[in-house]
Design a protein around this motif. Structure first.
Motif, PDB file in Angstrom:
ATOM      1  N   ASP A 148      -8.013   2.614 -11.136  1.00  0.00           N
ATOM      2  CA  ASP A 148      -6.606   2.628 -11.551  1.00  0.00           C
ATOM      3  C   ASP A 148      -6.012   3.963 -11.141  1.00  0.00           C
ATOM      4  O   ASP A 148      -6.359   4.989 -11.728  1.00  0.00           O
ATOM      5  N   PRO A 149      -5.135   4.010 -10.135  1.00  0.00           N
ATOM      6  CA  PRO A 149      -4.609   5.307  -9.683  1.00  0.00           C
ATOM      7  C   PRO A 149      -3.843   6.061 -10.748  1.00  0.00           C
ATOM      8  O   PRO A 149      -3.864   7.291 -10.773  1.00  0.00           O
ATOM      9  N   ILE A 156       0.134  15.907  -9.176  1.00  0.00           N
ATOM     10  CA  ILE A 156      -0.083  15.747  -7.738  1.00  0.00           C
ATOM     11  C   ILE A 156       1.265  15.410  -7.123  1.00  0.00           C
ATOM     12  O   ILE A 156       1.722  14.264  -7.145  1.00  0.00           O
ATOM     13  N   THR A 157       1.930  16.417  -6.603  1.00  0.00           N
ATOM     14  CA  THR A 157       3.304  16.251  -6.132  1.00  0.00           C
ATOM     15  C   THR A 157       3.387  15.735  -4.692  1.00  0.00           C
ATOM     16  O   THR A 157       4.436  15.247  -4.283  1.00  0.00           O
ATOM     17  N   ASP A 158       2.294  15.846  -3.939  1.00  0.00           N
ATOM     18  CA  ASP A 158       2.283  15.453  -2.530  1.00  0.00           C
ATOM     19  C   ASP A 158       1.935  13.968  -2.439  1.00  0.00           C
ATOM     20  O   ASP A 158       0.763  13.581  -2.566  1.00  0.00           O
ATOM     21  N   ALA A 159       2.915  13.135  -2.230  1.00  0.00           N
ATOM     22  CA  ALA A 159       2.691  11.691  -2.197  1.00  0.00           C
ATOM     23  C   ALA A 159       1.809  11.275  -1.026  1.00  0.00           C
ATOM     24  O   ALA A 159       1.041  10.316  -1.129  1.00  0.00           O
ATOM     25  N   ASP A 160       1.915  11.991   0.112  1.00  0.00           N
ATOM     26  CA  ASP A 160       1.072  11.659   1.262  1.00  0.00           C
ATOM     27  C   ASP A 160      -0.399  11.883   0.933  1.00  0.00           C
ATOM     28  O   ASP A 160      -1.260  11.059   1.263  1.00  0.00           O
ATOM     29  N   TYR A 161      -0.704  13.014   0.287  1.00  0.00           N
ATOM     30  CA  TYR A 161      -2.080  13.284  -0.137  1.00  0.00           C
ATOM     31  C   TYR A 161      -2.542  12.240  -1.139  1.00  0.00           C
ATOM     32  O   TYR A 161      -3.650  11.703  -1.033  1.00  0.00           O
ATOM     33  N   ALA A 162      -1.698  11.953  -2.122  1.00  0.00           N
ATOM     34  CA  ALA A 162      -2.061  10.981  -3.152  1.00  0.00           C
ATOM     35  C   ALA A 162      -2.343   9.619  -2.539  1.00  0.00           C
ATOM     36  O   ALA A 162      -3.308   8.932  -2.910  1.00  0.00           O
ATOM     37  N   ARG A 163      -1.506   9.211  -1.583  1.00  0.00           N
ATOM     38  CA  ARG A 163      -1.683   7.910  -0.934  1.00  0.00           C
ATOM     39  C   ARG A 163      -3.032   7.849  -0.219  1.00  0.00           C
ATOM     40  O   ARG A 163      -3.766   6.847  -0.315  1.00  0.00           O
ATOM     41  N   ALA A 164      -3.381   8.925   0.491  1.00  0.00           N
ATOM     42  CA  ALA A 164      -4.658   8.949   1.206  1.00  0.00           C
ATOM     43  C   ALA A 164      -5.833   8.869   0.232  1.00  0.00           C
ATOM     44  O   ALA A 164      -6.812   8.151   0.482  1.00  0.00           O
ATOM     45  N   GLN A 165      -5.738   9.600  -0.878  1.00  0.00           N
ATOM     46  CA  GLN A 165      -6.805   9.558  -1.876  1.00  0.00           C
ATOM     47  C   GLN A 165      -6.932   8.159  -2.480  1.00  0.00           C
ATOM     48  O   GLN A 165      -8.028   7.612  -2.607  1.00  0.00           O
ATOM     49  N   VAL A 166      -5.811   7.596  -2.866  1.00  0.00           N
ATOM     50  CA  VAL A 166      -5.819   6.272  -3.488  1.00  0.00           C
ATOM     51  C   VAL A 166      -6.454   5.253  -2.557  1.00  0.00           C
ATOM     52  O   VAL A 166      -7.290   4.429  -2.977  1.00  0.00           O
ATOM     53  N   GLU A 167      -6.105   5.302  -1.290  1.00  0.00           N
ATOM     54  CA  GLU A 167      -6.607   4.294  -0.367  1.00  0.00           C
ATOM     55  C   GLU A 167      -8.108   4.413  -0.141  1.00  0.00           C
ATOM     56  O   GLU A 167      -8.793   3.409   0.097  1.00  0.00           O
ATOM     57  N   LYS A 168      -8.658   5.614  -0.265  1.00  0.00           N
ATOM     58  CA  LYS A 168     -10.119   5.770  -0.188  1.00  0.00           C
ATOM     59  C   LYS A 168     -10.792   5.019  -1.329  1.00  0.00           C
ATOM     60  O   LYS A 168     -11.815   4.344  -1.129  1.00  0.00           O
ATOM     61  N   GLU A 184       5.525   2.106  -6.358  1.00  0.00           N
ATOM     62  CA  GLU A 184       6.823   2.537  -5.839  1.00  0.00           C
ATOM     63  C   GLU A 184       6.787   3.999  -5.419  1.00  0.00           C
ATOM     64  O   GLU A 184       7.444   4.397  -4.447  1.00  0.00           O
ATOM     65  N   TRP A 185       6.014   4.823  -6.146  1.00  0.00           N
ATOM     66  CA  TRP A 185       5.905   6.242  -5.769  1.00  0.00           C
ATOM     67  C   TRP A 185       5.030   6.402  -4.528  1.00  0.00           C
ATOM     68  O   TRP A 185       5.353   7.199  -3.633  1.00  0.00           O
ATOM     69  N   LEU A 186       3.938   5.654  -4.455  1.00  0.00           N
ATOM     70  CA  LEU A 186       3.029   5.778  -3.322  1.00  0.00           C
ATOM     71  C   LEU A 186       3.630   5.218  -2.036  1.00  0.00           C
ATOM     72  O   LEU A 186       3.391   5.748  -0.940  1.00  0.00           O
ATOM     73  N   TYR A 187       4.416   4.137  -2.149  1.00  0.00           N
ATOM     74  CA  TYR A 187       4.973   3.459  -0.983  1.00  0.00           C
ATOM     75  C   TYR A 187       6.471   3.248  -1.198  1.00  0.00           C
ATOM     76  O   TYR A 187       6.929   2.139  -1.502  1.00  0.00           O
ATOM     77  N   PRO A 188       7.276   4.297  -1.044  1.00  0.00           N
ATOM     78  CA  PRO A 188       8.715   4.196  -1.319  1.00  0.00           C
ATOM     79  C   PRO A 188       9.377   3.132  -0.439  1.00  0.00           C
ATOM     80  O   PRO A 188       9.078   3.011   0.749  1.00  0.00           O
ATOM     81  N   GLY A 189      10.246   2.358  -1.070  1.00  0.00           N
ATOM     82  CA  GLY A 189      10.996   1.367  -0.328  1.00  0.00           C
ATOM     83  C   GLY A 189      10.254   0.084  -0.042  1.00  0.00           C
ATOM     84  O   GLY A 189      10.797  -0.823   0.599  1.00  0.00           O
ATOM     85  N   VAL A 190       9.009  -0.024  -0.520  1.00  0.00           N
ATOM     86  CA  VAL A 190       8.206  -1.229  -0.294  1.00  0.00           C
ATOM     87  C   VAL A 190       8.079  -1.978  -1.622  1.00  0.00           C
ATOM     88  O   VAL A 190       7.838  -1.367  -2.666  1.00  0.00           O
ATOM     89  N   ASP A 191       8.232  -3.283  -1.585  1.00  0.00           N
ATOM     90  CA  ASP A 191       8.029  -4.094  -2.780  1.00  0.00           C
ATOM     91  C   ASP A 191       6.611  -3.842  -3.304  1.00  0.00           C
ATOM     92  O   ASP A 191       5.641  -3.978  -2.552  1.00  0.00           O
TER      93      ASP A 191
END
Length: 320
Positions: A148-149, A156-168, A184-191
C-alpha cells in the motif's frame, strides 16, 4: 505467521476539543488490524528507547503482535495530525527510518511467514526504504507480498522519485491497494482506475494478482484477471478517517488468508479469483474501514466487531 515491515509512529492528534497521543503508522496499524482479526502476526520496524517507544511496544503487545526487533537509540518517530471539523486528517512528521542489519537477520525472522505486507513511508524514506525493498525481494519467491503506497507528499515531495519507488514494489506485489488520492498524485491527469489497470500488468506473470482502489464515500473498486468490480461504502457517521485505509488493508489481507490463498504456492489460485469472490473481499474490507471511521483514531475492529458490521451494521455502529 504473517509479517508486516514498516514504520511505527506516535500520532499526536489535534482537534478543536484538545490534543491526544496515539500509537500509529500505516504498517503498524495493518499489523494490529490483522492480529485483531485473529491472525498470528509479527511487526518488523523501529522505535526508540523512550516513553513513546514504550507506548509503541505496549500497543503492539496488547494486540498480541510479536516484536522480533527491539528498541534502538534514536527517538521514536512522531506524526502530528490536525483533524478538521469534517473529520479529515492533515499530517506533519518528525521521522527516523532505518533498519540496520535487517538483511542479515531477515531469513531467520521470515521463517514460516506466508504473507509479507509493507508500504507507506517505509518504502519511500532513505535509508530504510532500500532495506525494505531488499526484504521484499528476499521474501517474494516463497511469500505472498502486499503493498500500500499510502503516499505522504509532505514527506516525500518528489513525485517522480515516489513513482519510481512505488512501481518497484508494485511489480513484486501480489495484492496492491492504493487510494484514489495516491494515484492522482503519482499520475497527475490520469484516471486513477486507469493507473490501477496499468499496475495489474506490472511484473508480467509475477506481478499483482489484484489491485484495489479505495475512493472514500464512493466505495472501493478492484481489478484482477477476471475483470473489474466495486462495492458501496457502508453508510456510517464519520468520527474521523485516521487509520481507515489501514483497517481496509488488514481486512482485505485477512480475507485472502481466510480463503487459504496466502503463500507463493497459492499464487495461481489467487490470480484465478472470480469477480464475485473479489467483490466479497472488497465488502469485507469496506466493512472494517466503516467500523474504524465510526470511532476516533486508528482503531481497527476485532473479528467479532467486523462480523457485527457485516451482519447488523446499525447495531455495530451504535455500539462504538
Amino acid at each position: 505467521m504473517l509479517t508486516v515491515i514498516g514504520e511505527a509512529l506516535v500520532d499526536v492528534v489535534q482537534r478543536s476539543s484538545g490534543t491526544q497521543a496515539h500509537v500509529g503508522g500505516s504498517p503498524l496499524n495493518v499489523a494490529v488490524g490483522l492480529a485483531r482479526l485473529d491472525h498470528p502476526v509479527q511487526f518488523i520496524g523501529r522505535y526508540g528507547r523512550d516513553a513513546y517507544g514504550e507506548s509503541v511496544a505496549a500497543h503492539l503487545r496488547s494486540s498480541s503482535v510479536l516484536l522480533p526487533v527491539g528498541p534502538d537509540e534514536l527517538p521514536t518517530s512522531v506524526a502530528s495530525a490536525l483533524i478538521d471539523d469534517d473529520g479529515a486528517a492533515t499530517y506533519t512528521f518528525d521521522l527516523a527510518w532505518q533498519l540496520p542489519g535487517l538483511a542479515d537477520r531477515l531469513p531467520f525472522m521470515l521463517q514460516g511467514s506466508t504473507l509479507l505486507h509493507t508500504g507507506s513511508i517505509a518504502t519511500m524514506l532513505a535509508p530504510g526504504a532500500a532495506e525494505v525493498l531488499a526484504a521484499v525481494e528476499h521474501a517474494h519467491p516463497l511469500t505472498t507480498v502486499s503493498f500500500d503506497p499510502n503516499c505522504r507528499p509532505s514527506i516525500i515531495t518528489d513525485a517522480d522519485y515516489a513513482r519510481a519507488q512505488v512501481e518497484k514494489f508494485v511489480a513484486l506485489a501480489d495484492v496492491v491497494k492504493a487510494s484514489d488520492e495516491d494515484l492522482e498524485w503519482l499520475y497527475p491527469g490520469v484516471d486513477p482506475l486507469d493507473s490501477a489497470r496499468r499496475w495489474l500488468a506490472f511484473g508480467g506473470s509475477e506481478g499483482p494478482a489484484l489491485v484495489v482502489v479505495t475512493r472514500g464515500a464512493d466505495g472501493p473498486w478492484a481489478v484482477n484477471a477476471a475483470g473489474e468490480t466495486h462495492v458501496p461504502a457502508p453508510p456510517v457517521k464519520v468520527a474521523d478517517t485516521v487509520g481507515a485505509g489501514d483497517s481496509f488493508m488488514a481486512a482485505l489481507l485477512s480475507g485472502v488468508v481466510d480463503r487459504g490463498l496466502n503463500g507463493a504456492q497459492n499464487r495461481t489460485e489467487l490470480r484465478a479469483l472470480s469477480t464475485g469472490s473479489l467483490r466479497e473481499l472488497l465488502a469485507h474490507a469496506a466493512a472494517a474501514a466503516a467500523v474504524t471511521v465510526s470511532r476516533a483514531g486508528a482503531n481497527p475492529p476485532t473479528r467479532a466487531e467486523l462480523s457485527r458490521m457485516e451482519h447488523d451494521p446499525e447495531s455495530a455502529v451504535n455500539s462504538n
